[in-house]
Design a protein around this motif. Structure first.
Motif, PDB file in Angstrom:
ATOM      1  N   GLY A 189      -2.113   7.550   5.596  1.00  0.00           N
ATOM      2  CA  GLY A 189      -2.943   8.505   4.875  1.00  0.00           C
ATOM      3  C   GLY A 189      -2.144   9.758   4.578  1.00  0.00           C
ATOM      4  O   GLY A 189      -0.923   9.800   4.763  1.00  0.00           O
ATOM      5  N   TYR A 198      -5.659   4.373   2.081  1.00  0.00           N
ATOM      6  CA  TYR A 198      -6.724   3.371   2.146  1.00  0.00           C
ATOM      7  C   TYR A 198      -8.042   3.955   2.639  1.00  0.00           C
ATOM      8  O   TYR A 198      -9.108   3.571   2.169  1.00  0.00           O
ATOM      9  N   GLY A 199      -7.994   4.897   3.576  1.00  0.00           N
ATOM     10  CA  GLY A 199      -9.213   5.424   4.176  1.00  0.00           C
ATOM     11  C   GLY A 199      -9.650   6.736   3.556  1.00  0.00           C
ATOM     12  O   GLY A 199      -9.861   6.863   2.345  1.00  0.00           O
ATOM     13  N   THR A 200      -9.764   7.751   4.411  1.00  0.00           N
ATOM     14  CA  THR A 200     -10.265   9.066   3.993  1.00  0.00           C
ATOM     15  C   THR A 200      -9.481   9.646   2.822  1.00  0.00           C
ATOM     16  O   THR A 200     -10.052  10.309   1.952  1.00  0.00           O
ATOM     17  N   THR A 251      -3.838   7.976  12.314  1.00  0.00           N
ATOM     18  CA  THR A 251      -4.721   6.999  11.681  1.00  0.00           C
ATOM     19  C   THR A 251      -6.087   7.567  11.321  1.00  0.00           C
ATOM     20  O   THR A 251      -7.020   6.807  11.030  1.00  0.00           O
ATOM     21  N   TRP A 307      -9.554   6.281  12.510  1.00  0.00           N
ATOM     22  CA  TRP A 307      -9.205   5.225  13.458  1.00  0.00           C
ATOM     23  C   TRP A 307      -8.391   5.747  14.650  1.00  0.00           C
ATOM     24  O   TRP A 307      -7.939   4.958  15.476  1.00  0.00           O
ATOM     25  N   LEU A 354     -15.609   1.502  10.419  1.00  0.00           N
ATOM     26  CA  LEU A 354     -14.732   2.482   9.784  1.00  0.00           C
ATOM     27  C   LEU A 354     -14.101   1.966   8.495  1.00  0.00           C
ATOM     28  O   LEU A 354     -13.673   2.754   7.655  1.00  0.00           O
ATOM     29  N   ASP A 355     -14.010   0.658   8.340  1.00  0.00           N
ATOM     30  CA  ASP A 355     -13.417   0.094   7.129  1.00  0.00           C
ATOM     31  C   ASP A 355     -14.443   0.043   6.002  1.00  0.00           C
ATOM     32  O   ASP A 355     -15.543  -0.463   6.181  1.00  0.00           O
ATOM     33  N   ARG A 356     -14.082   0.600   4.867  1.00  0.00           N
ATOM     34  CA  ARG A 356     -14.869   0.548   3.631  1.00  0.00           C
ATOM     35  C   ARG A 356     -16.316   1.017   3.788  1.00  0.00           C
ATOM     36  O   ARG A 356     -17.259   0.249   3.518  1.00  0.00           O
ATOM     37  N   GLY A 391     -16.680   8.612   1.887  1.00  0.00           N
ATOM     38  CA  GLY A 391     -15.495   8.781   2.720  1.00  0.00           C
ATOM     39  C   GLY A 391     -15.882   9.325   4.074  1.00  0.00           C
ATOM     40  O   GLY A 391     -16.947   9.924   4.240  1.00  0.00           O
TER      41      GLY A 391
END
Length: 547
Positions: free
Chosen positions: A31, A58-60, A229, A232, A301-303, A338
């Motif tokens: 990230g 991919y995340g936030t 992460t 995560w 936490l994913d998507r 998000g």
């Protein structure tokens, strides 16, 4: 031939180096925090590696409000230090990424019954903390001027304060930090998740990593390992020996995207409904997005996706603030959600929780960076590097080079972005590219537009649109594969091109073309390609208004 570090060959080379060499610093997480840290560390001369389990941002870091902002609202909580750091950092990011950090005039309406003196005092303090020049400082607009700018805004308003903020593409800002780290010598790889930590005699010696494309797992040896992460972070720490010292409190933010012809607005405006619900509306290209929710999140936490209650809450705020527009569910083009990786504070709601970051050290030597925000990723990296220096036992200097070296795409040849944009758009228009597409490309790629133009010189087909009505060209797919480490259809459609969110149909009309171009370059079978398309369609559906 020189191998580009973010080509498929470059990724394989990076993973090969990770399996064979020992590093000063290994970063887990691609990230903005991890990518910015990798860039900082390698520019200080460290031997650095970075792995990301799915893809950069991919995340936030691809689901924020897409602002490089000073955080003026934190003054209400007395968080002067965070406001000062955020407000001043905006200029640095603007200087190293003028193609991605774009000026955004921001209006704060003052409604009848609110204290104009309070607003003036707050913005005067903000200007001081930001080190704003008289030209950069806030200004007051009267009722007529406000109505002229935003005629649909609810009344009664006695005027507004206008000041400068910045809008960005968060995913590409993250990608370019990771790419910059690689260009300066760091092996970097996406789709390479952490399997386990390696501990010998109570001391962390590295990690085991798996290449998602081949299934091969290997050990990466490092003197220091940083867990970057985001949401995560706590979950990642549980793979080690020592539990985290604090708990994270993920907060979900939901945004709604409208066509600009349904919500006419230039720039951005802070919103406050008659009930007191606060948010904002921001123009980007042919769209305006409205946000945001700020609620404690308990799910996976994913998507994360926008839940119906949050969508209706944000929609009601927009309806209350723009009552004459008649906005309805059917006007929403897309949604996104998000997670903010907040550090839990007893008795505080997510909205009231500090956006400060902290560095935790476990007894076996794992460093974890928790909390923080997009705008302050460079100062966050600097604070982590203080801990890394103590672990390594020597002075690493400061992070001045990260404020001096432009990000990829950010070297505009000594001109300002306005002049650069004018010249590049003229070139693109001469090549037959639509004005809408030319604006988007210039806004996202900066001087890397030249790479797209060079592809067009090889074959004009690369400058053809991906599909009718889609403001993107075929060369962007090639660029993403050969020089931006895109390894899946979602990588391109979401985090390289922004078509998943910022297009009329989630980019679905372009999916067949994109998937076939990627299949040809990456060696996918027809079965692989169809699986990629089906996965993307499922993800795109998750960005519709939930029923």
């Amino acid at each position: 031939m020189v191998i580009h570090p973010f080509s498929p060959e470059g990724r394989r080379t990076a993973l090969g180096r990770m399996a064979q060499e020992e590093f000063d610093l290994l970063i887990i997480g691609g990230g903005i925090t991890g990518s910015g840290l990798a860039r900082d560390a390698v520019l200080r001369g460290l031997k650095v590696a970075l792995v990301e389990k799915v893809d950069f941002a991919y995340g936030t870091s691809s689901r924020s409000s897409k602002l490089v902002h000073g955080g003026i609202r934190y003054l209400a909580y007395g968080d002067v230090g965070l406001v000062r750091e955020s407000a001043r950092e905006r200029k640095v990011l603007r200087s190293i990424a003028p193609h991605l950090v774009h000026p955004l005039p921001f209006l704060f309406p003052v409604h009848k019954g609110e204290s104009l003196t309070k607003f003036r005092t707050g913005f005067w303090m903000f200007d001081k903390l930001a080190g704003a020049t008289p030209e950069e400082g806030h200004r007051f607009l009267g009722t007529e001027a406000l109505q002229a700018k935003v005629p649909a805004l609810r009344g009664p308003a006695i005027g507004a304060v206008e000041y400068g903020e910045y809008i960005t593409d968060d995913a590409r800002l993250t990608l370019e930090n990771a790419l910059s780290a690689a260009q300066h010598g760091a092996p970097v790889a996406n789709h390479a998740p952490l399997v386990e930590f390696l501990v010998r005699d109570g001391k962390l010696t590295g990690t085991r990593v798996r290449d998602e494309f081949t299934g091969e797992a290997f050990d990466v040896r490092a003197r220091v390992v940083v867990n970057a992460t985001g949401p995560w972070a706590e979950e990642t720490m549980h793979l080690g020996v020592t539990p985290p010292p604090k708990h994270l409190m993920p907060s979900k933010g939901v945004h709604l995207l409208f066509p600009a012809d349904r919500l006419p607005l230039e720039g951005a405006i802070a919103l406050k409904s008659p009930s007191g619900r606060e948010g904002f509306a921001i123009r980007r290209w042919d769209f305006v997005y409205v946000g945001t929710s700020d609620e404690a999140y308990q799910g996976g936490l994913d998507r994360p996706t926008a839940d119906r209650a949050a969508v209706l809450d944000v929609l009601r705020m927009a309806q209350d603030c723009f009552p004459s527009l008649g906005l309805k569910e059917g006007d929403i083009v897309s949604t996104w959600a998000g997670l903010r990786p907040l550090i839990g504070e007893e008795g505080r709601s997510p909205r009231d929780t500090s956006r400060h970051d902290e560095v935790w050290r476990s007894p076996e030597g794992l460093l974890t960076i928790a909390g923080g925000k997009l705008t302050t990723y460079r100062p966050m990296a600097d604070r982590v590097m203080e801990h890394v220096a103590r672990e390594l036992g020597y002075d690493l200097g400061d992070n001045h080079r990260t404020a001096e070296v432009p990000l990829p795409g950010g070297n505009l040849g000594g001109t300002d972005f306005i002049a650069f944009r004018r010249d590049r758009m003229a070139e693109l228009l001469q090549r037959g590219i639509s004005e809408r597409t030319a604006e988007r490309i210039t806004w996202l790629y900066g001087n890397r537009v030249r790479e797209l133009l060079a592809m067009g010189d090889e074959d004009a087909e690369w400058l053809q649109p991906l599909a009718d009505g889609v403001p993107a060209v075929r060369g962007e797919v090639r660029l993403a594969i050969e020089r931006e480490m895109a390894g899946s259809l979602v990588d391109f459609m979401d985090r390289r091109s922004a078509l998943l969110i910022f297009s009329d149909d989630h980019g679905l009309s372009a999916v067949e073309t994109v998937s076939r171009l990627m299949a040809g370059s990456l060696g996918w079978s027809e079965e692989d390609r169809q699986a990629q398309v089906e996965e993307y369609r499922t993800i795109a559906a998750g960005h519709n208004v939930p029923t």
